[in-house]
Design a protein around this motif. Structure first.
Motif, short mmCIF file in Angstrom:
data_model
loop_
_atom_site.label_atom_id
_atom_site.label_comp_id
_atom_site.label_asym_id
_atom_site.label_seq_id
_atom_site.Cartn_x
_atom_site.Cartn_y
_atom_site.Cartn_z
N LEU A 388 0.81 -1.22 0.00
CA LEU A 388 0.00 0.00 0.00
C LEU A 388 0.85 1.28 0.00
O LEU A 388 0.34 2.35 -0.34
N ALA A 389 2.10 1.16 0.37
CA ALA A 389 2.97 2.33 0.42
C ALA A 389 3.45 2.76 -0.96
O ALA A 389 3.94 3.88 -1.13
N ASP A 390 3.31 1.89 -1.94
CA ASP A 390 3.69 2.20 -3.32
C ASP A 390 2.44 2.66 -4.07
O ASP A 390 1.54 1.87 -4.34
N ASN A 391 2.39 3.94 -4.41
CA ASN A 391 1.19 4.48 -5.04
C ASN A 391 0.86 3.82 -6.38
O ASN A 391 -0.29 3.85 -6.82
N ASP A 392 1.85 3.22 -7.03
CA ASP A 392 1.59 2.52 -8.28
C ASP A 392 0.76 1.26 -8.06
O ASP A 392 0.16 0.74 -9.01
N ASN A 393 0.72 0.77 -6.82
CA ASN A 393 -0.12 -0.38 -6.50
C ASN A 393 -1.56 0.02 -6.20
O ASN A 393 -2.43 -0.85 -6.08
N ILE A 394 -1.81 1.30 -6.05
CA ILE A 394 -3.18 1.80 -5.89
C ILE A 394 -3.71 2.04 -7.31
O ILE A 394 -3.53 3.11 -7.90
N LEU A 395 -4.33 1.03 -7.88
CA LEU A 395 -4.66 1.04 -9.30
C LEU A 395 -5.82 1.98 -9.62
O LEU A 395 -5.81 2.65 -10.66
N LYS A 396 -6.79 2.00 -8.74
CA LYS A 396 -7.95 2.86 -8.95
C LYS A 396 -8.42 3.39 -7.59
O LYS A 396 -8.31 2.71 -6.57
N VAL A 397 -8.94 4.61 -7.63
CA VAL A 397 -9.57 5.21 -6.45
C VAL A 397 -10.95 5.69 -6.86
O VAL A 397 -11.10 6.38 -7.88
#
Length: 407
Positions: A388-397
């Motif tokens: 979760l600390a890697d913003n690239d792993n937050i694919l969609k919000v």
């Protein structure tokens, strides 16, 4: 408007993962969650979750969406309008990190909150404190030895400086009038303000009790910036709802906090981040700030670990704005470092945070009838929370049912 998210694994803290689910969103609410085919309208928007993990959007319980380091020099040099435009960039950075709601601990005002609600810019939803209560000569009293006052003020935005029971009573009322959702109090010295020490309390117990009584009459919670052990005890005795930072907390005080259901927002990320990145070369007070920071970093995590072991409820908060925005979920790593499980750390920034801000019925989990504030994550954070600390792993919000980040 309908949105169907297909083929996702639903991760709610304190629950078993629901695999291979379809989630139907209608307008801004989650209408249906099912492993079976879901009936939709012809114009439904379809998102293929590709077997990734759908989670509630995070709630950062200590952020400063308008702040850019709290440098007094910038207050003096920059036009007032720039102060507000900062929130546009910072809001998008925070949302892209997976945070859909914040407790803003100053200086976002009611106008910034209204602008976000109207969709004028992409940003987390905000619970605002407007400006903190500050004692004369205390943390964030920005009156300089030169005689110049670096506190930003404008019509509708109250000054925070106050002393004595009558002044703090009036100031609490002024801040409520300005649209605050909660009251923040500077109850100890801090790192960023010169000539104050994190070791020492600020405001006396009578003043603190006056603030709490007035706030609670109006159903507002009260949060204390507080590093000092004596200050923490003063705030617990006065009836505060949360302690922010809590650096010098000990076992006895932790037990007292747990007994009185006072939450702790440790903000470990900010101290670690500042310690390793330092202050700008042009900061005339950098040496003093660094010296104070070294003393905090020595003991902070160890003391927060003691608080956790004594049963104090910890909530995720980052102090973003003191440091660069968009690193919010790195705080989860620090929470697991002091002993929390991955599940507990996630809960501290979702369902438990939602409960603290009075939004448990609408936020904090992926559940039918709740507001669709969601993040789609590449990987299972219960196995490795650092994902979760890697913003690239937050694919969609998704916020209020609308896609606001899409990788």
């Amino acid at each position: 408007m309908e949105t169907l998210i297909k083929n996702v694994n639903i991760l709610n803290p304190n629950e078993e993962i629901q695999t291979s689910c379809n989630v139907l969103i209608e307008d801004k609410h989650i209408k249906q969650i099912s492993r079976k085919k879901v009936s939709t309208k012809n114009n439904v928007k379809i998102i293929d979750g590709q077997d990734n993990y759908l989670m509630p959007g995070f709630i950062d319980c200590h952020a400063h969406i308008m702040a850019n380091g709290f440098h007094k020099e910038e207050n003096m040099a920059n036009p007032l309008a720039l102060h507000f435009y900062n929130a546009i960039k910072h809001g998008k950075q925070t949302v892209d990190a997976g945070v859909t709601t914040i407790k803003d601990c100053g200086p976002a005002d009611i106008g910034v909150k209204i602008a976000q609600k109207k969709g004028l810019f992409i940003s987390p939803k905000m619970e605002i404190s407007v400006t903190p209560l500050v004692s004369t000569g205390g943390h964030f009293d920005l009156f300089l030895p030169s005689g110049f006052d670096m506190e930003i003020v404008y019509p509708g935005f109250p000054k925070g400086r106050c002393d004595g029971p009558l002044e703090v009573l009036k100031k609490t009322r002024e801040i409520k009038r300005a649209g605050a959702d909660f009251i923040k109090v500077m109850a100890s010295g801090g790192v960023l303000t010169t000539n104050t020490s994190p070791d020492y309390p600020q405001f006396n117990v009578e003043e603190l009790k006056t603030i709490v009584e007035e706030a609670h009459v109006n159903d507002l919670k009260v949060s204390a910036h507080c590093h000092s052990l004596k200050g923490i005890n003063n705030c617990v005795d006065a009836g505060f709802d949360s302690i922010e930072h809590g650096t010098f907390i000990d076992k006895k005080t932790s037990h007292k906090m747990a007994e009185n259901n006072v939450k702790l927002v440790p903000t470990m990320l900010v101290h670690d981040f500042l310690y390793h990145s330092g202050f700008p070369a042009w900061d005339n007070y950098a040496a003093e700030k660094t010296a104070k920071l070294k003393e905090i970093v020595k003991v902070h995590k160890e003391n927060i670990s003691v608080a956790y072991e004594e049963g104090v409820d910890l909530l995720m908060g980052t102090d973003s704005g003191v440091i660069a925005h968009g690193h919010n979920l790195e705080e989860l790593i620090h929470l697991t470092d002091i002993g929390m499980s991955n599940d507990e750390a996630i809960a501290s920034g979702t369902i438990n945070a939602a409960e603290f801000i009075g939004k448990k019925d609408s936020l904090g989990s992926v559940s039918e009838n709740k507001i669709a504030d969601l993040i789609l994550v590449n990987g299972n954070p219960l196995d490795d929370v650092s994902i979760l600390a890697d913003n690239d792993n937050i694919l969609k919000v998704i916020q209020n049912g609308c896609l606001v980040k899409n990788i």
